[in-house]
Design a protein around this motif. Structure first.
Motif, short mmCIF file in Angstrom:
data_model
loop_
_atom_site.label_atom_id
_atom_site.label_comp_id
_atom_site.label_asym_id
_atom_site.label_seq_id
_atom_site.Cartn_x
_atom_site.Cartn_y
_atom_site.Cartn_z
N ARG A 196 0.84 -1.28 0.07
CA ARG A 196 -0.15 0.01 -0.09
C ARG A 196 0.78 1.25 -0.06
N PHE A 197 2.15 1.28 0.78
CA PHE A 197 3.04 2.40 0.64
C PHE A 197 3.43 2.71 -0.54
N THR A 198 3.75 1.64 -1.32
CA THR A 198 4.47 1.70 -2.68
C THR A 198 3.36 2.15 -3.61
N SER A 199 2.12 1.93 -3.51
CA SER A 199 1.00 2.50 -4.40
C SER A 199 0.82 3.85 -4.10
N MET A 200 0.84 4.25 -2.67
CA MET A 200 0.50 5.36 -2.57
C MET A 200 1.54 6.45 -2.84
N ILE A 201 2.97 6.26 -2.86
CA ILE A 201 4.01 6.98 -3.31
C ILE A 201 3.92 7.14 -4.97
N TYR A 202 3.44 6.08 -5.57
CA TYR A 202 3.32 6.27 -6.93
C TYR A 202 2.30 6.99 -7.23
N ARG A 203 1.00 7.12 -6.73
CA ARG A 203 0.17 8.11 -7.01
C ARG A 203 0.34 9.52 -6.41
N ILE A 204 1.22 9.64 -5.32
CA ILE A 204 1.74 10.98 -4.81
C ILE A 204 2.53 11.76 -6.23
#
Length: 601
Positions: free
Chosen positions: A366-374
């Motif tokens: 979830r962290f990796t996905s969030m960073i990609y979105r940011i």
């Protein structure tokens, strides 16, 4: 941008208040537990071993030194008694008493014979004993002292014997013992008594060097750091073999304890260490040995070294195991914390590859996905904002203040009517240079000296327009050439001084522009003596300037806020404008930009 800010704040909160605390707590608890289990029993064992070794070594030191101090005491007593025998032997002489008892008559051969006899007596005894420093004979009735030292034979008159050993012979008819540390020797004095009437007719005295007992002192110093002294019954040191070494023991207190003891051999223990002593020569002298506490500690050095080696090895092994286990346990959390730290440092290319399916694995995905979105949102918003601001600036470059152009052309017409051809040419030339600068293709960043030339053209036109009413001072510090500044930074600020500062100003107008290098920054100061800015308006203006992402205006003049926004866009929010003003006295604008020579336009 609000979405991005909210996501970043949540991410920072997770990093600072949740994951870092969890990782640290688990790791440190594991390390502390393993270290405690290993080190505490080891320390107890080491302390016990050192204590046992110290007691055994202490017992060995006491037993060996007790026997040595007994022998040393007997030796000192024997040497003192031998010295006393020298005195006693000198008294067993039938001719000595008559020689010192006969009256002092001048010019008699008898006196010469007496002197030779006494002199021979002194020489015979002095040179038979190597440790004698002085041998003296006192003739009481004559008031004469005959003495022999290494230097010479001496005869001296003693009119008043008070204060000397000879004066005490009447009190103590046997002998007098005296020793002082400053002389490093001791003296023995015996009275000479005439047999017929038991009258004291004189005395005999010897000074003996204390080095007579050096051999036994060397025998006593079995420990390198130990010290041996001879003290009298008052606790005064009468012989210190090592004069430069000051004892750390208060001997008067020690002697009191010795005198209160009925034992002939004794030892004391205090903070300084162990004190061994033996009385001698009718308790007038005591030989004392001082062993520092550090010697006892050195006796357990070997045990301590082995204990330290084992401890170090055990601690290293324990630390290694605790670190390995704690890292193995907390590695996923630490990896996630480090990734968050990278994001906090504006690195949005962080990726965590994981195959874990537990809760921490889900959190990593979830962290990796969030960073990609940011990152996507930031790129989109940033590129859009940059493109908009670039377009706005390009449009502003094409604008010319109609009012300024109208006034300039009106000035050119007025000058043409007056037939001032040279001035007309200079004004038109300055105006053409300004147009060329504004519409040129040098890029968004220009050299400071180029921007200053543009400003000089502008000020020349203004000076002609107001018929020399304004005094200008332009200063470019040597060494500031070659650094770059956003194009059209200075003219809008100076133009602002004319519009808002000088139009209502009565009297002479003064304007100065200074460019200086301060450490690794370029500082440009614009000062005018205009009407100033009211305090409330200045606070409002500075508040707008300090706002992040300040939008540029596309209509009207390029004002203060637009210049501040452009500097922040090119160099970051650490640089920009600072305005100070006082109503009725003028305004100062300070521009701070980094000293960079190779900024792309």
């Amino acid at each position: 941008m609000l979405k991005i800010t909210s996501l970043l704040q949540k991410l920072r909160y997770l990093q600072q208040h949740l994951f870092r605390k969890i990782a640290a707590n688990i790791r440190y608890k594991l390390m502390f537990l393993l270290l405690s289990v290993m080190i505490i029993p080891l320390l107890i064992l080491i302390i016990f071993s050192i204590n046992v070794s110290q007691r055994n070594y202490e017992k060995e030191v006491i037993n060996s030194n007790e026997s040595r101090i007994v022998l040393a005491g007997k030796y000192v007593d024997e040497k003192l008694k031998e010295s006393d025998k020298i005195l006693f032997a000198s008294l067993i002489d039938d001719e000595l008493i008559p020689s010192i008892s006969q009256p002092n008559e001048e010019n008699l051969p008898l006196n010469f014979n007496t002197l030779n006899y006494i002199k021979d007596k002194l020489y015979s005894i002095y040179y038979r004993n190597d440790n004698l420093d002085r041998f003296s004979i006192y003739a009481k009735e004559k008031g004469t002292v005959y003495s022999l030292t290494e230097e010479d034979f001496k005869v001296s008159k003693l009119s008043n014997p008070k204060g000397t050993n000879w004066d005490q012979l009447g009190v103590n008819p046997h002998y007098i013992f005296e020793s002082k540390a400053s002389n490093q020797n001791f003296s023995l004095t015996r009275s000479i008594i005439r047999f017929e009437d038991r009258k004291i007719v004189g005395g005999v005295s010897i000074d003996v060097n204390w080095n007579v007992v050096d051999s036994v002192i060397e025998m006593l110093k079995s420990e390198k750091e130990s010290s041996v002294y001879l003290v009298n019954n008052k606790g005064q040191i009468i012989y210190n073999p090592n004069i430069n070494k000051i004892p750390a023991v208060e001997f008067p207190k020690v002697i009191k304890q010795i005198n209160h003891s009925k034992k002939n051999v004794f030892y004391l223990k205090n903070k300084q260490g162990y004190i061994f002593f033996q009385k001698a020569f009718n308790n007038q002298v005591a030989i004392v040995k001082v062993i520092p506490q550090t010697i006892i500690m050195k006796g357990v050095t070997k045990t301590l070294v082995y204990a330290i080696i084992i401890s170090v090895f055990s601690i290293i092994l324990t630390v290694f195991l605790s670190i390995y286990i704690s890292l193995r346990t907390t590695k996923p959390i630490t990896q996630l914390v480090n990734a968050m730290q990278e994001v906090e440092d504006n690195n949005f290319d962080v990726r965590i590859e994981t195959d874990r399916i537990a809760e921490i694995g889900l959190l990593e995905k979830r962290f990796t996905s969030m960073i990609y979105r940011i990152k996507e949102l930031i790129d989109k918003e940033y590129k859009s904002e940059i493109a908009t601001k670039e377009a706005q600036f390009k449009a502003l470059q094409a604008q010319i203040n109609p009012h300024f152009l109208y006034n300039t052309l009106q000035l050119v017409g007025g000058m043409a009517i007056a037939h001032h051809a040279e001035k007309i040419y200079m004004v038109i030339s300055a105006l053409s240079d300004m147009f060329r600068y504004i519409t040129g293709k040098q890029g968004d960043m220009v050299l400071i000296e180029t921007e200053m030339e543009h400003l000089k053209n502008y000020l020349y036109i203004q000076n002609q327009r107001f018929d020399g009413k304004i005094e200008t001072d332009i200063f470019l510090e040597e060494g500031t050439e070659g650094y770059k500044i956003p194009m059209l930074t200075l003219q809008p600020l100076v133009e602002n001084a004319f519009i808002h500062g000088f139009e209502q100003k009565v009297g002479c107008w003064k304007l100065s522009v200074e460019v200086q290098k301060v450490f690794d920054e370029i500082e440009i100061s614009i000062n005018d003596n205009g009407v100033g800015i009211p305090e409330e308006k200045l606070k409002s203006l500075m508040g707008e300037i300090n706002q992040l992402s300040q939008p540029l205006k596309t209509t009207g003049s390029i004002g203060i806020k637009n210049v501040a926004a452009r500097i922040g866009l090119y160099f970051g929010n650490d640089y920009g404008l600072n305005i100070s003003s006082e109503v009725g006295h003028g305004t100062q604008i300070i521009i701070r930009i980094p000293a960079k020579r190779h900024l792309e336009g």
